[in-house]
Design a protein around this motif. Structure first.
Motif, short mmCIF file in Angstrom:
data_model
loop_
_atom_site.label_atom_id
_atom_site.label_comp_id
_atom_site.label_asym_id
_atom_site.label_seq_id
_atom_site.Cartn_x
_atom_site.Cartn_y
_atom_site.Cartn_z
N VAL A 1 66.26 64.59 -4.69
CA VAL A 1 66.26 65.63 -5.79
C VAL A 1 65.54 65.04 -6.74
O VAL A 1 66.28 64.08 -7.38
CB VAL A 1 67.68 66.33 -5.83
CG1 VAL A 1 67.71 67.16 -7.26
CG2 VAL A 1 68.38 66.70 -4.87
N LEU B 1 61.27 69.92 4.06
CA LEU B 1 61.64 71.14 3.59
C LEU B 1 61.49 70.90 1.99
O LEU B 1 62.07 69.91 1.60
CB LEU B 1 63.00 71.37 3.80
CG LEU B 1 63.60 72.89 2.95
CD1 LEU B 1 62.46 74.06 3.28
CD2 LEU B 1 64.81 73.13 3.35
N LEU B 2 60.28 71.60 1.39
CA LEU B 2 60.17 71.33 -0.04
C LEU B 2 60.89 72.67 -0.85
O LEU B 2 60.15 73.61 -0.40
CB LEU B 2 58.46 71.25 -0.36
CG LEU B 2 58.34 70.87 -1.81
CD1 LEU B 2 59.04 70.04 -2.48
CD2 LEU B 2 56.87 71.18 -1.90
N ASN B 3 61.71 72.40 -1.54
CA ASN B 3 62.16 73.44 -2.71
C ASN B 3 61.62 73.23 -3.88
O ASN B 3 62.12 71.90 -4.51
CB ASN B 3 63.87 73.52 -2.63
CG ASN B 3 64.04 73.67 -1.19
OD1 ASN B 3 63.76 74.83 -0.38
ND2 ASN B 3 65.17 73.02 -0.70
N THR B 4 61.02 74.03 -4.55
CA THR B 4 60.74 73.61 -5.73
C THR B 4 60.67 74.80 -6.95
O THR B 4 60.34 75.82 -6.44
CB THR B 4 59.29 73.05 -5.93
OG1 THR B 4 58.77 72.63 -7.35
CG2 THR B 4 58.29 73.96 -5.36
N ASP B 5 60.95 74.36 -8.18
CA ASP B 5 60.68 75.55 -8.98
C ASP B 5 59.82 75.26 -10.20
O ASP B 5 59.70 75.85 -11.20
CB ASP B 5 62.14 76.04 -9.54
CG ASP B 5 62.69 74.82 -10.64
OD1 ASP B 5 62.13 73.66 -10.64
OD2 ASP B 5 63.76 74.92 -11.27
N ASP C 1 63.86 68.74 -3.06
CA ASP C 1 64.11 69.76 -4.15
C ASP C 1 63.68 69.09 -5.38
O ASP C 1 64.05 68.05 -6.10
CB ASP C 1 65.68 69.83 -4.42
CG ASP C 1 66.59 70.31 -3.07
OD1 ASP C 1 65.62 70.84 -2.30
OD2 ASP C 1 67.50 69.98 -2.98
N MET D 1 62.80 69.95 -9.13
CA MET D 1 63.02 70.67 -10.30
C MET D 1 62.31 70.19 -11.55
O MET D 1 62.78 69.86 -12.74
CB MET D 1 64.50 70.73 -10.71
CG MET D 1 65.51 71.34 -9.45
SD MET D 1 67.04 71.26 -10.03
CE MET D 1 67.70 69.89 -8.76
N GLN E 1 64.42 66.62 3.21
CA GLN E 1 64.34 67.63 2.11
C GLN E 1 64.08 67.13 0.92
O GLN E 1 64.72 66.16 0.45
CB GLN E 1 65.68 68.41 2.11
CG GLN E 1 65.84 69.65 1.13
CD GLN E 1 67.14 70.40 1.29
OE1 GLN E 1 67.74 70.50 2.32
NE2 GLN E 1 67.61 70.70 0.11
#
Length: 157
Positions: free
Chosen positions: A110, A144-148, A127, A129, A125
Motif C-alpha cells: 500500500v 492487482l493494481l488499485n489506485t485513486d 494499492d 493512494m 496486490q
C-alpha cells in the motif's frame, strides 16, 4: 492537511488489518519466515503507527519492521529517503513521498504518497493512494493494481 493525513492513516490501518486476515488458496507468494515472526515489542497504539505530531523515529517498533505480518515504512521529515526490508512482509504500507524502498517477498503493498519507487521480487496486490508511484517487480506477473491517483505504474525491472 491533518484531517486528510488522519483519514489516510485510519484507512491504511483498517486496510492492513482487514488484509492481514485474508488468505487465498491461489496465492503464489511465500512471504518468508519474517511474515509470521512476532516481536516482543509493544504494538502501536490503536490510532495507528507514528501519528502526525508524535515523536516518530525510524526506531519506533511499528516502523520499518515486520510485526505479525504488517510493516509500516515511514518516509517523513528527518527520515531516510532510502530503506530496505530484505525479508519482506505480508503487508507493507509505504507512507511518504519521494522515497525508494527495496522489499523482499511481499503479498500486498500500500503506497500513500507521491513519486515513490518500490522494488519487490513479486507482489499480489498494489494499492496506490497518490500520484506517480512506481512498483518494480522481478518478474512479469502483473498484480492487482488499485489506485485513486494518476501515473501509478507496475513494471518489470
Amino acid at each position: 492537511t491533518t484531517s486528510t493525513l488522519m483519514i489516510s492513516l485510519v484507512t491504511a490501518v483498517a486496510l492492513g488489518a482487514g488484509l492481514a486476515g485474508c488468505t487465498s488458496a491461489s496465492s503464489t507468494i511465500d512471504p518468508g519466515p519474517s511474515a509470521t515472526t512476532t516481536s516482543t515489542t509493544t504494538a502501536p497504539p490503536a490510532g495507528g503507527p507514528s501519528i502526525a505530531g508524535s515523536a516518530s523515529t525510524a526506531t519506533d517498533p511499528a516502523d520499518d519492521t515486520c510485526v505479525d505480518g504488517f510493516a509500516w515504512m515511514q518516509f517523513g521529515d528527518g527520515e531516510p529517503r532510502t530503506k530496505t526490508l530484505p525479508d519482506g512482509c505480508d503487508t507493507v504500507i509505504v507512507n511518504g513521498s519521494d522515497a525508494e524502498l527495496t522489499l523482499g517477498p511481499t503479498r500486498v503493498v500500500v503506497v500513500m504518497g507521491d513519486r515513490n519507487s518500490v522494488d519487490v521480487p513479486r507482489v499480489d496486490q498494489v494499492d496506490a493512494m497518490g500520484d506517480d508511484n512506481t512498483i518494480r517487480l522481478d518478474d512479469d506477473l502483473q498484480p492487482l493494481l488499485n489506485t485513486d491517483g494518476t501515473g501509478n505504474v507496475v513494471t518489470t525491472r
